[in-house]
Design an enzyme around this catalytic site. Structure first.
Site, short mmCIF file in Angstrom:
data_model
loop_
_atom_site.label_atom_id
_atom_site.label_comp_id
_atom_site.label_asym_id
_atom_site.label_seq_id
_atom_site.Cartn_x
_atom_site.Cartn_y
_atom_site.Cartn_z
N CYS A 76 0.86 -1.18 0.00
CA CYS A 76 0.00 0.00 0.00
C CYS A 76 0.90 1.22 0.00
CB CYS A 76 -0.93 0.00 1.21
SG CYS A 76 -2.00 1.47 1.29
N CYS A 224 -5.10 4.94 -4.81
CA CYS A 224 -4.36 3.71 -4.55
C CYS A 224 -2.95 3.89 -5.11
CB CYS A 224 -5.05 2.52 -5.21
SG CYS A 224 -4.15 0.95 -5.03
#
Length: 301
Positions: A76, A224
């Site tokens: 992430c 993202c």
């Protein structure tokens, strides 16, 4: 050992992140706690970044990453920037090395407050992404959604940036597609045995790409980081752009950008962007029971 730990609600380009301090403890944030936290509008998140004591020599921490459905995530990028900002504020340091299940991540906070994360090398081998079928060239795989003779989306670029990604190239505004409907179907398509992050990408210039992502295990997210990296790499790999681009994250509020460089000398992907602290509190990593800093009454999810 206290039942609760400190956590911070943060965001990276609107990507909702909970940074949880699990250092000095043997336990982990449970999937049940993650689901409970996500069910509350005040602690709803895209990823939990749980900071654990380092496991490997030369690293500053091991980062355990959970999606909002309680599943594990390998990477992430936006969350990693949040961890860097939190630890930089705590320690005064600017340079960090983290271990994740996807590998080692090096990161630095710059004087202007932006943070660069070395996301490592992209993976293109079909069996390491992984895909269910063999493809010699994963820059364009056979996959489509919609009518055979007029598909809505087709021929994505597939790769792993620590987690599997499919980048669908489109020629109109990425916000004009019903990604909320297509996303779950594509995330769970048999082509992706470990599921996949699904990104719509529109090339707007030789140095810029606009993206929108349905995130594996989290759904529609405002941003993202690993998807931005995957879109930038795939754009360069298919000759749509050069190796250094600006990613315009269309769904971020307000719309925001990330700078991505796929370095030529070592093939590492460097992502640079902001992180933002919102508020802090304490939570029980087993149950998800939490309260905000400055309040006495715990709030059940």
């Amino acid at each position: 050992m206290s039942a609760t730990v400190e956590f911070a609600r943060m965001n990276g380009l609107g990507n909702k992140i909970l940074v949880v301090d699990m250092r000095g403890r043997p336990d982990k944030v449970t999937p049940a706690a993650a689901v409970a936290l996500n069910a509350d509008p005040q602690t709803e998140f895209d990823q939990i970044m749980a900071i654990h004591d380092p496991k490997a020599e030369g690293t500053d921490a091991f980062i355990d990453i959970l999606n909002s459905d309680g599943s594990k995530a390998q990477a992430c990028g936006n969350g990693t920037r949040c961890v860097v900002q939190a630890l930089a504020a705590e320690t005064g340091r600017k340079v960090f090395t983290f271990q994740t299940v996807a590998g080692i991540l090096n990161a630095v906070e710059h004087e202007d407050g932006t943070i660069s994360v070395d996301m490592g090398r992209p993976v293109f081998d079909w069996n390491r992404i992984p895909l269910a079928e063999e493809f010699h060239d994963t820059s364009r795989i056979e996959l489509q959604i919609g009518p055979i003779d007029n598909p809505v989306l087709h021929s994505p670029s597939a790769m792993s940036m620590g987690n599997p990604h499919a980048i669908f190239w489109v020629d109109r505004d990425v916000m004009s597609y019903d990604l909320a409907r297509f996303g779950p179907l594509l995330e769970n398509h048999p082509m992706f045995p470990e599921r996949a992050n699904i990104t719509l990408a529109q090339v707007t210039s030789p140095t810029s790409v606009t993206t929108r992502t349905w995130e594996r295990g989290a759904g529609l997210t405002l941003a993202c980081g690993s998807a931005a990296c995957s879109a930038a790499v795939s754009a360069a790999r298919t000759g749509r752009t050069g190796r250094k681009v600006t990613i315009n994250v269309a769904s971020a509020k307000p719309p925001a950008t990330l700078s991505i460089e796929w370095r030529e000398h070592d093939d590492h992907v460097i992502m640079t962007g902001p992180a933002e602290w919102e508020w802090s509190g304490r939570l029980d990593p087993s149950t998800g029971l939490w309260w905000r800093e400055g309040t006495r009454e715990a709030e059940a999810q």
